[in-house]
Design an enzyme around this catalytic site. Structure first.
Site, PDB file in Angstrom:
ATOM      1  N   GLY A   1      -5.041 -42.894  17.941  1.00 17.97           N
ATOM      2  CA  GLY A   1      -4.550 -43.980  17.099  1.00 17.97           C
ATOM      3  C   GLY A   1      -4.282 -43.501  15.691  1.00 17.97           C
ATOM      4  CB  SER A   2      -3.737 -45.398  12.596  1.00 21.66           C
ATOM      5  OG  SER A   2      -4.942 -46.082  12.306  1.00 21.66           O
TER       6      SER A   2
ATOM      7  CB  THR B   1      -8.126 -46.716  13.253  1.00 18.05           C
ATOM      8  OG1 THR B   1      -7.191 -47.760  12.957  1.00 18.05           O
ATOM      9  CG2 THR B   1      -9.181 -47.244  14.210  1.00 18.05           C
ATOM     10  CB  ALA B   2      -9.331 -41.492  12.849  1.00 14.51           C
TER      11      ALA B   2
ATOM     12  CD  GLU C   1      -2.862 -37.684  19.802  1.00 13.30           C
ATOM     13  OE1 GLU C   1      -2.224 -37.587  18.728  1.00 13.30           O
ATOM     14  OE2 GLU C   1      -2.552 -38.458  20.708  1.00 13.30           O
TER      15      GLU C   1
ATOM     16  CB  CYS D   1       1.378 -39.393  18.444  1.00 18.89           C
ATOM     17  SG  CYS D   1       0.933 -38.454  19.930  1.00 18.89           S
TER      18      CYS D   1
END
Length: 437
Positions: free
Chosen positions: A181-182, A185-186, A203, A237
């Protein structure tokens, strides 16, 4: 899973059973803009039940031999393949992507992945060393960390990141987290999981460059770069969003690239002749459009697509979240369109002069996921690939993947790698055992 009138109602899957939830979220069909499904709005209670089920299933699953687990994974692949068309239709409806992409790429790839790892788990080896003069032998063993298919091995809990996601990340009995994800968020996941010292595989986003030298074969380069820019509405991505073209061929490339981009058909995802479907949500569509407006405000030229060409849609798709393939030129490297992940059908084309210059400019972003290099000079291909700050570099191709090899990004594009060896190491705990003889 239940149906309320014509509306699909999803349920969580915990301990081998579908479990209803006390509250739900509306899910929209991106191609029509209408609610077609209701998804559980889960929270701590559902996460607790799922973790409890997984812990109970762990001893049984982890004690199974590699052969038994391989047979289960192959059976899953067979089941998916048997219902490939149903899965493709569901994926297209939920995501807005074309039925062709779901049918020929997404679902077949899922089948392949299961079969690959079903084979891979049969061929891992462990290490062994000996200190003969001292009478010692050392060897390693690996124990699984997660679980995977009798009741409780696989649990599916739907919900929002702020509720169910955070509850899962913060749960003390969840030892590792694999997230795609983004980057934003990570960062939150890293912060919340840190007190528990959890293992992370992240990732994340990308701002992937394509570097096209003047000796590139444009007959192959242009159609491939169109795919790498606009496949799946640019919602991959690994999609190309910055195209650097050597000045000697810049005008020719740009003219041919725009001409071909205008031929891409956008419309009803169930139409097999369509090249691009709808973006994932109304909010995301507006976000992607805003980048085009920012580029225009900065003085860049939009050569085709958003705000330039008209988009004719079938009657049933008028409220859908569609956007034409958009090509932007004369944009500065410091522009948000060249620095931030857009995640949509928008790509920027700029000129460069020298190899040294383009490497520096390609690396001048916070991301480092993937890159493509186009040249017939083998020495140059190797030099540039070595110096690009990207976890993956394709030369004269795009999206060719060998699951034996590492997959992942540098810098803000992630932590860790996926692949046969890397995934095996991530999802197991290594133990060194010493024996005196």
């Amino acid at each position: 899973m239940a149906h309320s009138k014509a509306l699909l109602v999803l349920e969580n899957f915990i301990a081998g059973k579908f479990v209803p939830c006390s509250s739900y979220i509306d899910s929209y069909n991106p191609s029509t803009g209408d609610v077609y499904c209701r998804v559980p709005d889960s929270g701590k209670e559902e996460v607790e039940a799922a973790v409890k089920a997984a812990k109970a299933a762990f001893p049984i699953w982890s004690s199974k031999s590699p052969l038994e687990r391989s047979q289960i994974l192959n059976k899953l692949a067979d089941l998916i393949e048997h219902d490939l068309e149903a899965f493709a239709q569901a994926e297209s409806k939920d995501q807005g992507k074309t039925i062709t992409f779901a049918r020929t790429t997404d679902i077949p790839r899922a089948v392949y992945n299961f079969r690959f790892f079903a084979s891979s788990i049969l061929h891992h080896t462990t290490e062994c060393t000996e200190m003969a003069s001292m009478g010692f032998m050392h060897y390693t063993s690996r124990a699984p960390v997660g679980v995977g298919v009798p009741h409780g091995v696989v649990n599916v809990v739907f919900g929002r990141g702020a509720k169910v996601g955070e509850a899962l990340v913060c749960h003390p009995d969840v030892p590792l987290i694999s997230f795609t994800g983004s980057t934003l968020t990570a960062q939150r996941i890293t912060e919340k999981s840190a007190p528990h010292c959890k293992r992370l595989s992240l990732e994340l986003g990308g701002k992937n460059p394509a570097i096209i030298f003047d000796d590139a074969d444009l007959a192959q380069c242009i159609p491939t770069t169109l795919r790498s820019s606009f496949a799946n509405q640019g919602e991959i991505c690994l999609c190309t969003s910055r195209i650097f073209v050597q000045r000697g061929i810049y005008n020719e490339f740009l003219k041919r690239f725009v001409t071909e981009a205008k031929k891409w058909k956008v419309g009803n995802p169930s139409d097999p002749t369509v090249d691009m479907g709808a973006l994932i949500s109304k909010e995301h569509l507006e976000k992607v459009r805003s980048y085009v407006k920012k580029a225009q405000a900065e003085g860049a030229r939009v050569l085709c697509g958003e705000g330039v060409d008209s988009l004719a849609l079938p009657t049933g798709n008028q409220k859908g979240y569609f956007m034409l393939p958009t090509v932007i030129a004369e944009v500065k490297d410091e522009s948000c369109c060249m620095q931030e992940e857009i995640f949509g059908p928008v790509t920027c084309v700029v000129a460069f002069d020298t190899e040294e210059e383009v490497i520096e400019r390609a690396n001048n972003v916070k991301y480092g996921l993937a890159a493509t290099v186009w040249s017939s000079n083998v020495g140059r291909v190797h030099r540039v690939a070595q110096r690009l700050q990207s976890g993956l570099v394709w030369t004269n191709c795009w999206l060719v993947r060998d699951l034996n090899l590492p997959f992942g990004g540098m810098k803000a594009s992630g932590i860790g790698r996926e692949g046969a060896k890397d995934s095996y190491e991530f999802f197991t705990e290594v133990k060194t055992i010493t024996i005196k003889h």
